[in-house]
Design a protein around this motif. Sequence first.
Motif, short mmCIF file in Angstrom:
data_model
loop_
_atom_site.label_atom_id
_atom_site.label_comp_id
_atom_site.label_asym_id
_atom_site.label_seq_id
_atom_site.Cartn_x
_atom_site.Cartn_y
_atom_site.Cartn_z
N VAL A 25 14.48 56.78 66.92
CA VAL A 25 14.80 55.69 67.65
C VAL A 25 14.54 55.96 69.00
O VAL A 25 13.86 55.05 69.79
CB VAL A 25 16.25 55.70 67.50
CG1 VAL A 25 16.90 54.88 68.59
CG2 VAL A 25 16.80 55.16 66.11
N ILE A 26 14.56 57.25 69.71
CA ILE A 26 14.11 57.48 71.03
C ILE A 26 12.66 57.36 71.35
O ILE A 26 12.15 56.73 72.20
CB ILE A 26 14.53 59.00 71.21
CG1 ILE A 26 15.95 59.31 71.40
CG2 ILE A 26 13.97 59.45 72.55
CD1 ILE A 26 16.65 60.53 71.40
N TRP A 27 11.81 57.87 70.41
CA TRP A 27 10.49 57.45 70.33
C TRP A 27 10.08 55.95 70.55
O TRP A 27 9.07 55.51 71.13
CB TRP A 27 9.64 58.03 68.96
CG TRP A 27 8.08 58.04 69.12
CD1 TRP A 27 7.35 58.22 70.00
CD2 TRP A 27 7.53 57.17 68.28
NE1 TRP A 27 6.03 57.95 69.70
CE2 TRP A 27 6.30 56.99 68.50
CE3 TRP A 27 7.92 56.25 67.10
CZ2 TRP A 27 5.22 56.37 67.78
CZ3 TRP A 27 7.03 55.49 66.41
CH2 TRP A 27 5.80 55.55 66.83
N ASP A 28 10.70 55.16 69.52
CA ASP A 28 10.77 53.76 69.50
C ASP A 28 10.88 53.11 70.72
O ASP A 28 10.26 52.20 71.38
CB ASP A 28 11.19 53.05 68.21
CG ASP A 28 11.00 51.57 68.26
OD1 ASP A 28 10.11 51.25 68.19
OD2 ASP A 28 11.95 50.71 68.42
N SER A 29 12.07 53.51 71.44
CA SER A 29 12.44 52.96 72.81
C SER A 29 11.78 53.32 73.77
O SER A 29 11.85 52.80 74.85
CB SER A 29 14.06 53.36 72.97
OG SER A 29 13.99 54.65 73.21
#
Length: 156
Positions: A25-29
């Motif tokens: 999720v952090i990487w995608d954001s």
Amino acid sequence: MQTDDRKDTGGAIISAVMIGIACLVIWDSMSYTDPDSAVFPRTFAGVLIAASLAYIVMWLFGRAKAGAAQEGGSSVRRFLLVAVMLGGTMAMPVVGFIGAALPVFAALTLIAMYDPWTRFRVLVYPLIGTAIVLGFFYLFREVLLVPLPTGSLFEG
């Protein structure tokens, strides 16, 4: 070496999986063009990582114990809970956040209720449910600035 059969290894594995999901999720954001849009997912991903790490540390020190298996769970209730949540998710683009969340909250309360209904519960649960739904609506829309569906049914 003696092993503790009550140690919750499954919980530790799920915690590790949750850390992986939160990292995704952090990487995608990182690819979000609007930095404000990334605040919500990164915040909750961070909380998920912290909670999962805390559980893994408890597990490593032998503090996380597996609970006793409970008998008599209702598969029908489990299925209905998932079905109602999926139905609410599919209804949201049509009837909007509040229009989907209120009936979903009511249905989930009815399905999950094990205790007998009393006059107090009949009067108070709908009020609390409405307050929770409206509170989340306000929190997401006004504080976290998350765009919520208004529903195609209500668009001009």
